[in-house]
Design an enzyme around this catalytic site. Structure first.
Site, PDB file in Angstrom:
ATOM      1  N   GLU A 131      -0.745   7.113  -8.050  1.00 54.13           N
ATOM      2  CA  GLU A 131       0.441   6.481  -7.479  1.00 54.13           C
ATOM      3  C   GLU A 131       1.673   7.228  -7.990  1.00 54.13           C
ATOM      4  OE1 GLU A 131       2.566   2.086  -7.089  1.00 54.13           O
ATOM      5  OE2 GLU A 131       0.977   2.400  -8.556  1.00 54.13           O
ATOM      6  N   HIS A 143       8.424   2.546 -12.220  1.00 56.00           N
ATOM      7  CA  HIS A 143       8.021   3.904 -12.569  1.00 56.00           C
ATOM      8  C   HIS A 143       9.168   4.627 -13.278  1.00 56.00           C
ATOM      9  CE1 HIS A 143       4.331   4.348  -9.796  1.00 56.00           C
ATOM     10  NE2 HIS A 143       4.692   3.077  -9.785  1.00 56.00           N
ATOM     11  N   HIS A 196       6.405   3.329  -2.322  1.00 56.53           N
ATOM     12  CA  HIS A 196       7.620   3.706  -3.040  1.00 56.53           C
ATOM     13  C   HIS A 196       8.449   4.655  -2.171  1.00 56.53           C
ATOM     14  CE1 HIS A 196       6.724   1.843  -6.962  1.00 56.53           C
ATOM     15  NE2 HIS A 196       5.451   2.047  -6.609  1.00 56.53           N
ATOM     16  N   HIS A 217       0.962  -1.645  -1.767  1.00 58.76           N
ATOM     17  CA  HIS A 217       1.624  -2.938  -2.034  1.00 58.76           C
ATOM     18  C   HIS A 217       2.731  -3.252  -1.023  1.00 58.76           C
ATOM     19  CE1 HIS A 217       4.335  -0.411  -4.398  1.00 58.76           C
ATOM     20  NE2 HIS A 217       3.541  -0.381  -5.448  1.00 58.76           N
ATOM     21  N   ARG A 228      17.153  -1.824  13.949  1.00 60.03           N
ATOM     22  CA  ARG A 228      16.783  -0.692  14.791  1.00 60.03           C
ATOM     23  C   ARG A 228      15.751   0.222  14.139  1.00 60.03           C
ATOM     24  NH1 ARG A 228      21.735  -2.197  15.555  1.00 60.03           N
ATOM     25  NH2 ARG A 228      22.442  -1.204  13.629  1.00 60.03           N
ATOM     26  N   GLY A 250       1.949 -14.647  -6.155  1.00 61.73           N
ATOM     27  CA  GLY A 250       2.993 -15.643  -6.182  1.00 61.73           C
ATOM     28  C   GLY A 250       4.333 -15.124  -6.647  1.00 61.73           C
ATOM     29  N   HIS A 252       5.153 -11.164  -6.327  1.00 57.14           N
ATOM     30  CA  HIS A 252       5.502  -9.946  -5.600  1.00 57.14           C
ATOM     31  C   HIS A 252       5.858 -10.211  -4.137  1.00 57.14           C
ATOM     32  CE1 HIS A 252       3.849  -7.793  -9.059  1.00 57.14           C
ATOM     33  NE2 HIS A 252       4.405  -6.701  -8.573  1.00 57.14           N
ATOM     34  N   ASP A 275      -2.904  -4.672  -8.617  1.00 54.28           N
ATOM     35  CA  ASP A 275      -1.836  -3.907  -9.268  1.00 54.28           C
ATOM     36  C   ASP A 275      -1.780  -4.268 -10.750  1.00 54.28           C
ATOM     37  OD1 ASP A 275       0.181  -2.005  -9.421  1.00 54.28           O
ATOM     38  OD2 ASP A 275       1.765  -3.382  -8.825  1.00 54.28           O
ATOM     39  N   GLY A 310       4.103  -4.365 -12.188  1.00 53.69           N
ATOM     40  CA  GLY A 310       2.700  -4.627 -11.934  1.00 53.69           C
ATOM     41  C   GLY A 310       2.425  -6.110 -12.083  1.00 53.69           C
TER      42      GLY A 310
END
Length: 387
Positions: A131, A143, A196, A217, A228, A250, A252, A275, A310
């Site tokens: 990732e 990150h 990301h 995710h 648009r 609950g 993310h 994750d 995470g």
């Protein structure tokens, strides 16, 4: 038919797609050889308690850590064994160890560590999920921005160095890699997800044509739907053939968004991921990530600035949330945790179902989707058995 050497009987068996009543799953070695109503005479039978469900073992495509171990910090065989063992207690019988954005030398070490662990027979380890580091600085999440990189010569070979030894999944921001990069990765055997990413949708649509097949995710750390421009979320929801991972913890993703994603994608393209970070299967109240203290509050993990870092859930908890509050039936949630990720990873010829010829990777579930036992290749482990 070759005689079985063992059978597992349950009042309810979820075969990956539908529930069956009062069935016995016949095993020989690592494989399922039949699903029947009556075990043959003389065969040893494990009978699950009344009301228990036998289902295909869960497959998690995004496991950063567990058992107090983070892959970025410890990619040894023992470290990976601890990660896999921690998640097995939550019903996961197959996983991709996930390395979040890091340096190229660390990527190389992690790949070789995963290869060594697969060679050593660490139960449940299927491969690696890289990732980053080719992500958007505008959607970096937790990150480390100092470890982001530009995709260059030799990077496709580096990311796919695991080769046929296991599955390789790469998450990248399509706008951060040159044209042809995704096609190169796919040609070398990798599966590629968008994640990301700050792209408005144009670059994502381009790499769909190069072989991009999934989104990492959904809703988190990606461009949202505009009036648009579809953004990553819009393309993920509209693209019928694309898979999307989603974190049902609950925190993310809101429950309404879970329901929307399920309605638009269906349980055959929306897959549950944990994750998960080191606190899964560990009693610690947090951990350190690249010098930043990550705090744990229940199953919620955040940096000091409140950024989600995470999750601290198992796949069983994700199934429970998705079927309890996310709008899915129990069967849909179980499929999202097993058959759908197996399809995404190209493993649905041997994983994700309870059917003859499939691997005996199974999970026994009690009340509230509690895990009472798992089998990997027919070998059982109960919660509390350790690693």
């Amino acid at each position: 038919m070759t005689p079985p050497d063992h059978a597992i009987a349950a009042e309810r068996v979820f075969d990956g797609e539908v529930f069956l009543d009062d069935r016995a799953v016949l095993l020989r070695g690592e494989r399922i050889i039949d699903v029947t109503t009556t075990p043959p005479p003389g065969v040893s039978v494990t009978r699950l308690p009344p009301g228990a469900i036998l289902a295909p073992g869960f497959i998690d495509a995004q496991v950063n850590g567990g058992g107090g171990v983070l892959l970025n910090d410890d990619g040894s065989v023992e470290g990976l064994r601890r990660i896999a063992a921690a998640h097995r207690l939550g019903g996961t019988t197959g996983l991709l160890a996930t390395l979040i954005t890091d340096t190229r030398p660390t990527i190389a070490r992690a790949i070789e560590g995963v290869a060594a662990a697969i060679q050593a027979g660490v139960p449940g380890l299927l491969g690696i999920h890289l990732e980053g580091p080719f992500l958007s600085p505008k959607r970096i999440g937790i990150h480390d921005p100092a470890r982001l990189a530009r995709f260059g010569e030799g990077d496709a070979a580096l990311l796919t160095a695991l080769g046929p030894r296991g599955i390789t999944l790469v998450t990248l921001a399509p706008e951060e890699v040159p044209p042809g990069a995704v096609a190169d990765l796919v040609a070398r055997g990798a599966r590629v997800c968008a994640g990301h990413t700050a792209d408005d949708g144009a670059a994502i649509r381009r790499v769909l044509g190069e072989g991009l097949t999934g989104f990492t995710h959904l809703f988190n750390a990606m461009s949202q739907i505009g009036p648009r421009e579809p953004g990553a979320v819009g393309v993920a929801l509209a693209e019928e053939g694309a898979f999307a991972g989603i974190i049902a913890d609950g925190h993310h993703v809101g429950d309404l968004q879970l329901r929307l994603a399920l309605r638009l994608k269906g349980a055959d393209r929306l897959m549950l991921v944990s994750d998960a970070m080191p606190p899964v299967g560990d009693v610690s109240d947090g951990f350190t990530l690249f010098g930043r203290r990550i705090r744990r509050d229940g199953n919620r993990l955040t940096g000091e600035d409140g950024t989600l870092a995470g999750a601290a859930i198992t796949m069983a908890e994700a199934v429970r949330h998705m079927s309890g509050r996310g709008g899915a039936s129990l069967g849909e949630a179980l499929a999202m945790a097993a058959l759908t990720p197996a399809r995404f990873l190209g493993l649905d010829h041997r994983l994700g179902r309870i059917a003859p010829g499939f691997s005996a990777d199974l999970v026994a579930l009690g009340p509230g989707v509690s895990v009472t036992e798992t089998w990997i290749g027919g070998v059982p482990t109960r919660p509390g058995d350790g690693t």
